[in-house]
Scaffold this motif. Structure first.
Motif, PDB file in Angstrom:
ATOM      1  N   ALA A 269       3.212   5.409   9.168  1.00 18.98           N
ATOM      2  CA  ALA A 269       2.309   5.229   8.033  1.00 18.98           C
ATOM      3  C   ALA A 269       0.851   5.248   8.488  1.00 18.98           C
ATOM      4  CB  ALA A 269       2.621   3.913   7.309  1.00 18.98           C
ATOM      5  N   GLU A 270       0.562   4.623   9.632  1.00 20.53           N
ATOM      6  CA  GLU A 270      -0.801   4.633  10.161  1.00 20.53           C
ATOM      7  C   GLU A 270      -1.262   6.067  10.408  1.00 20.53           C
ATOM      8  OE1 GLU A 270      -2.830   2.257  10.382  1.00 20.53           O
ATOM      9  OE2 GLU A 270      -1.777   0.364  10.627  1.00 20.53           O
ATOM     10  N   THR A 281       0.816   5.955  -0.885  1.00 16.19           N
ATOM     11  CA  THR A 281       1.557   7.185  -0.582  1.00 16.19           C
ATOM     12  C   THR A 281       2.239   7.074   0.774  1.00 16.19           C
ATOM     13  OG1 THR A 281       0.047   8.528  -1.906  1.00 16.19           O
ATOM     14  CG2 THR A 281       1.351   9.665  -0.234  1.00 16.19           C
ATOM     15  N   ALA A 282       1.520   6.564   1.763  1.00 12.63           N
ATOM     16  CA  ALA A 282       2.095   6.421   3.097  1.00 12.63           C
ATOM     17  C   ALA A 282       3.292   5.488   3.070  1.00 12.63           C
ATOM     18  CB  ALA A 282       1.033   5.907   4.066  1.00 12.63           C
ATOM     19  N   ALA A 283       3.184   4.385   2.327  1.00  6.99           N
ATOM     20  CA  ALA A 283       4.280   3.420   2.250  1.00  6.99           C
ATOM     21  C   ALA A 283       5.543   4.069   1.689  1.00  6.99           C
ATOM     22  CB  ALA A 283       3.867   2.227   1.395  1.00  6.99           C
ATOM     23  N   ARG A 284       5.390   4.815   0.611  1.00 14.26           N
ATOM     24  CA  ARG A 284       6.559   5.476   0.009  1.00 14.26           C
ATOM     25  C   ARG A 284       7.160   6.519   0.949  1.00 14.26           C
ATOM     26  NH1 ARG A 284       3.233   5.321  -4.583  1.00 14.26           N
ATOM     27  NH2 ARG A 284       2.666   7.513  -4.291  1.00 14.26           N
ATOM     28  N   ASN A 285       6.305   7.261   1.646  1.00 10.92           N
ATOM     29  CA  ASN A 285       6.785   8.338   2.514  1.00 10.92           C
ATOM     30  C   ASN A 285       7.575   7.832   3.712  1.00 10.92           C
ATOM     31  OD1 ASN A 285       5.781  10.390   0.951  1.00 10.92           O
ATOM     32  ND2 ASN A 285       3.917  10.681   2.127  1.00 10.92           N
ATOM     33  N   VAL A 286       7.325   6.594   4.137  1.00  4.55           N
ATOM     34  CA  VAL A 286       8.051   6.082   5.295  1.00  4.55           C
ATOM     35  C   VAL A 286       9.200   5.153   4.910  1.00  4.55           C
ATOM     36  CG1 VAL A 286       6.012   6.278   6.755  1.00  4.55           C
ATOM     37  CG2 VAL A 286       6.500   4.090   5.646  1.00  4.55           C
ATOM     38  N   GLU A 289       9.348   0.402  -0.481  1.00  3.92           N
ATOM     39  CA  GLU A 289       9.384   0.551  -1.932  1.00  3.92           C
ATOM     40  C   GLU A 289       7.985   0.562  -2.533  1.00  3.92           C
ATOM     41  OE1 GLU A 289      11.903  -2.357  -3.673  1.00  3.92           O
ATOM     42  OE2 GLU A 289      13.755  -1.523  -2.840  1.00  3.92           O
ATOM     43  N   ASP A 290       7.081  -0.198  -1.942  1.00  4.34           N
ATOM     44  CA  ASP A 290       5.689  -0.187  -2.386  1.00  4.34           C
ATOM     45  C   ASP A 290       4.804  -0.550  -1.203  1.00  4.34           C
ATOM     46  OD1 ASP A 290       5.523  -3.065  -2.157  1.00  4.34           O
ATOM     47  OD2 ASP A 290       6.590  -3.181  -4.070  1.00  4.34           O
ATOM     48  N   ALA A 291       3.516  -0.655  -1.453  1.00  6.17           N
ATOM     49  CA  ALA A 291       2.558  -0.853  -0.360  1.00  6.17           C
ATOM     50  C   ALA A 291       2.457  -2.300   0.095  1.00  6.17           C
ATOM     51  CB  ALA A 291       1.178  -0.347  -0.796  1.00  6.17           C
ATOM     52  N   ARG A 292       3.039  -3.247  -0.639  1.00  8.56           N
ATOM     53  CA  ARG A 292       2.854  -4.651  -0.277  1.00  8.56           C
ATOM     54  C   ARG A 292       3.437  -4.974   1.095  1.00  8.56           C
ATOM     55  NH1 ARG A 292       5.230  -7.498  -5.524  1.00  8.56           N
ATOM     56  NH2 ARG A 292       6.619  -5.697  -5.276  1.00  8.56           N
TER      57      ARG A 292
END
Length: 300
Positions: A269-270, A281-286, A289-292
């Motif tokens: 994600a980094e 977007t990065a959170a979902r791609n890796v 479920e969400d960015a939290r």
């Protein structure tokens, strides 16, 4: 025209030289305005890998646009290695004093130190040489476990492949990140890394053990990075019990399989964020479920 001059030291590592040279050769093809030159104390410089390299002994007059690179050499210890004439060291120092940029890969940082260019500046080198570099140049500020450091036109990198990252960063500073990204794609470089990235990835840091069962578990986690993996699935893949998976994995890596997967996800994600993706977007791609969760893990 910008000249990129490589100062070759006996025993030079081919990749320390070839990586940055390929970046600037590709930059010449893509945007033009670069020429590559190779200088040394003799016309034939032996590489550590056995390939003799041709060089000119005439040190060119440079201007502020030009770059001087010092590739590293085979050096379990720096002391007594990398012989270079006082004439070459003075030429290197003069170029920097005149406003030019000098750069090193791996043990090449020692040449910059001998030229007096590390005192009072931040610098880095290969992780196996950091302690010795710090002892040899106590007035330098050695930054540990980063890929490259730039301080007042003195640019040092960790070694071997990190020379590619350093060179791409210099191209990005002159021509923008899109040009550097285009060169990285041409070179089939997986990721253009930032200077403060760690020298060893999460995968490499936790793959140095010799437990084949744990390696098989890691293979599954890495190939299914975005999936929710249960201990039961990992146990089936490893051919052992869930309890054994937890015990062996913890002993070999110092973490649980879930923490290992999370660490891989955060690292990926980094990279995506560094390439311009939003945190969401990065959170979902890796696989989050969400960015939290990603934000929580990054804050650690």
């Amino acid at each position: 025209m910008t000249r990129v001059v490589f100062l070759l030291v006996p025993g030079v590592h081919l990749l320390d030289l070839a990586g940055p040279a390929q970046v600037f050769s590709s930059a010449a093809d893509l945007v033009g305005g670069y020429s590559l030159e190779y200088v040394g104390d003799s016309e034939s410089v032996p590489s550590h890998q056995g390939v003799p390299l041709g060089a000119t002994t005439e040190l060119p007059e440079l201007d502020v646009r030009d770059l001087v690179f010092v590739p590293g050499w085979r050096s379990p210890k720096i002391a007594g290695t990398g012989p270079l004439s006082a004439r070459a060291l003075a030429w290197l120092k003069q170029h920097h004093a005149g406003g030019g940029t000098v750069a090193s890969v791996c043990a090449g940082a020692d040449v910059l130190g001998r030229a007096g260019l590390l005192d009072g500046r931040r610098c880095t080198t290969h992780h196996e040489l950091q302690d010795e570099l710090e002892r040899r140049y106590p007035h330098a500020r050695v930054v540990r476990d980063v890929l490259f450091v730039e301080d007042d036109r003195v640019v040092t990198s960790a070694g071997i492949a990190s020379g590619i990252d350093l060179a791409l960063n210099l191209v990005a500073a002159r021509h923008g990140p899109a040009t550097a990204a285009a060169i990285a794609r041409t070179m089939v470089v997986y990721a253009r890394r930032n200077g403060d990235d760690q020298q060893a990835s999460v995968l490499l840091r936790h793959r140095s053990h010799v437990n084949e069962t744990v390696h098989r578990i890691q293979d599954v986690i890495e190939s299914r990075l975005t999936d929710r993996l249960s201990l039961a699935e990992l146990a089936v893949a490893a051919g052992c019990s869930e309890r054994t998976v937890t015990r062996l994995f913890g002993k070999a890596t110092g973490m649980t399989p879930l923490r290992y997967q999370q660490a891989l996800r955060v690292e990926r994600a980094e990279h995506l964020i560094g390439q311009g993706a939003t945190v969401e977007t990065a959170a979902r791609n890796v696989g989050f479920e969400d960015a939290r969760m990603l934000r929580r893990l990054r804050s650690r």
